[in-house]
Design a protein around this motif. Structure first.
Motif, mmCIF file in Angstrom:
data_model
loop_
_atom_site.group_PDB
_atom_site.id
_atom_site.type_symbol
_atom_site.label_atom_id
_atom_site.label_comp_id
_atom_site.label_asym_id
_atom_site.label_seq_id
_atom_site.Cartn_x
_atom_site.Cartn_y
_atom_site.Cartn_z
ATOM 1 N N TRP A 47 2.715 -5.232 -2.766
ATOM 2 C CA TRP A 47 1.296 -4.991 -3.042
ATOM 3 C C TRP A 47 0.481 -6.246 -2.749
ATOM 4 C CZ3 TRP A 47 3.688 -0.949 -2.883
ATOM 5 C CH2 TRP A 47 4.670 -0.557 -3.786
ATOM 6 N N ASN A 48 -0.771 -6.051 -2.397
ATOM 7 C CA ASN A 48 -1.662 -7.138 -2.004
ATOM 8 C C ASN A 48 -1.793 -8.174 -3.121
ATOM 9 O OD1 ASN A 48 -4.245 -8.614 -1.549
ATOM 10 N ND2 ASN A 48 -4.377 -7.254 0.205
ATOM 11 N N SER A 52 -4.564 -6.606 -5.662
ATOM 12 C CA SER A 52 -3.888 -5.694 -6.587
ATOM 13 C C SER A 52 -4.006 -6.181 -8.026
ATOM 14 C CB SER A 52 -2.414 -5.566 -6.205
ATOM 15 O OG SER A 52 -1.678 -4.868 -7.180
ATOM 16 N N GLU A 236 -4.470 1.173 -0.108
ATOM 17 C CA GLU A 236 -5.024 -0.034 0.506
ATOM 18 C C GLU A 236 -5.502 0.290 1.918
ATOM 19 O OE1 GLU A 236 -3.747 -4.529 2.021
ATOM 20 O OE2 GLU A 236 -2.551 -3.515 0.495
ATOM 21 N N LYS A 247 -10.561 -5.664 3.598
ATOM 22 C CA LYS A 247 -9.556 -4.945 2.810
ATOM 23 C C LYS A 247 -10.206 -4.334 1.559
ATOM 24 C CE LYS A 247 -5.488 -7.662 4.158
ATOM 25 N NZ LYS A 247 -4.852 -6.585 4.935
ATOM 26 N N VAL A 249 -8.778 -2.165 -1.963
ATOM 27 C CA VAL A 249 -7.638 -1.661 -2.733
ATOM 28 C C VAL A 249 -8.164 -0.877 -3.938
ATOM 29 C CG1 VAL A 249 -5.725 -2.324 -4.257
ATOM 30 C CG2 VAL A 249 -6.021 -3.468 -2.053
#
Length: 412
Positions: A47-48, A52, A236, A247, A249
């Motif tokens: 996960w980012n 995240s 995402e 980006k 999320v």
């Protein structure tokens, strides 16, 4: 062979010491393999890291635990798969060094285990077309963490099993021997937690859209997928040609099941047949009363608040049933300025054994602005504004300024 070493020092105003060494490590790399010894940030999650809420098993919420770690840190193509299957993973043994902190924090007479040992491993496989342009990408894997060993502050319990044979039992998730507590003889040696991680993505020249789920477990009921919808659910979106927003999320974090309200180990299984397990109180453990934490900060997702938020020296995690929504976004305002925005809406219900009478709600937000001066190579300047609202964490407002230099200290 490539050798690398690093150190980072943090100065803050916490409950324990105003400055401390956060990272101190040496690292040896050979081809795709890496050996690291020391205390270092090691984010292995899918996960980012910046957007995240955080990995349920291991995020960067707590200080790095000193360890010996062998890894394949980046996805590497497996031979003879024609570029379709890649793997990354790690294997580590570590030890906590927070005894002095806990001695000051914990109420006298409360039992906990000092000098806790740790083991963790992970493996993730990616099925992806690396030689052509097939757009679908699938990633599957697992993580496993365990607390074990150490010495209990209760003299009647004393030193926990920590021989080489015991380490093998921890690694394989086996029951403890006669020198273990009754609980660890019935179940497995140590306090174990882990996850099944899965993601599917669609890639194109202009964007990548990924959906993911992390299914968390602590005992057999979780391993056998009987914890309902509990876990981290997310989407995402990565935009390759739109600098203002690169980006986005969106996550839903839910832990309302906790394996059910009761632990069926105490039940008459002939009268009430069933799998057993349940009442897991995520991140908590009857033997390792500090729970899955280091310096009282949870090693997993911070939306299950760690003991550092407790009052009167109470150990453990008090809020393990939550239903939260989260949005993260990043982008660039110019060639030298980028930003990050986080916003989280939280609903907490207490624990299965100690539910809150009323739901505690909370809203938290963060704005980061990062600046890189064109003539100051490897220097980063970041200003952050953060705020909390409602009863979960109270009403708070904070500002921070971070100056970061990587590489050899000096102006270039």
């Amino acid at each position: 062979l490539v050798f690398h070493t690093g150190i980072s020092i943090v100065a803050a105003e916490p409950r324990y010491k105003t400055a401390y060494i956060e990272e101190l490590f040496g690292e040896l790399t050979f081809k795709k393999f890496r050996l690291t010894i020391g205390s270092f940030k090691n984010y292995t999650s899918l996960w980012n890291e910046r957007l995240s809420t955080g990995d349920m098993v291991h995020s960067n919420n707590a200080r790095p635990i000193p360890e010996i770690n062998i890894s394949i840190p980046t996805f590497t193509t497996i031979p003879f798969t024609k570029g379709w299957i890649q793997i990354k993973g790690d294997f580590a043994i570590g030890k906590s060094f927070d005894n002095s902190y806990l001695e000051q924090y914990v109420n006298p007479g409360k039992t906990y285990i000092q000098s806790v040992l740790w083991h963790h491993k992970s493996a993730h496989f990616k099925i992806s077309d690396t030689q052509s342009d097939f757009p679908i990408e699938l990633t599957l894997g697992f993580q496993h963490w365990a607390q074990w060993g150490g010495i209990s502050t209760n003299a009647k319990i004393g030193k926990q099993p920590q021989s080489i044979r015991d380490m093998v039992k921890v690694i394989t998730g086996s029951s403890g021997g006669k020198n273990a507590t009754i609980s660890d003889q019935i179940n497995v040696l140590g306090n174990h937690l882990g996850s099944y991680d899965m993601a599917i993505a669609w890639k194109s020249m202009n964007f990548k859209l990924m959906g993911y789920h992390q299914l968390y477990w602590e005992d057999k009921s979780g391993i056998e997928l009987s914890t309902g919808t509990d876990g981290l659910w997310g989407i995402e979106l990565s935009l390759n040609k739109f600098k203002w927003i690169d980006k986005i999320v969106l996550e839903h974090f839910i832990t309302m099941n906790n394996g059910g309200p009761f632990h069926f180990i105490d039940f008459d299984h002939e009268t009430w047949p069933g799998r057993g397990g349940g009442g897991e109180r995520y991140y908590n453990n009857g033997e390792y009363t500090t729970g899955a934490s280091y310096f009282n900060r949870g090693i997993g997702n911070p939306l299950l608040p760690g003991p550092v938020y407790n009052e009167e020296g109470i150990l453990g995690f008090l809020n393990t049933r939550v239903k939260d929504w989260h949005l993260g976004m990043s982008g660039s305002l110019s060639k030298h300025i980028n930003y990050r925005i986080l916003c989280t809406y939280m609903n907490t219900y207490g624990r299965p054994d100690r539910p809150f009478r009323d739901i505690k709600k909370g809203v938290s937000g963060l704005i980061d602005i990062n600046y890189k001066h064109p003539k100051l190579k490897d220097w980063d300047f970041t200003g952050s504004l953060a705020a909390d609202r409602k009863e979960l964490f109270g009403n708070n407002l904070g500002f921070s300024l971070k100056i970061k230099k990587t590489g050899v200290l000096g102006l270039n």
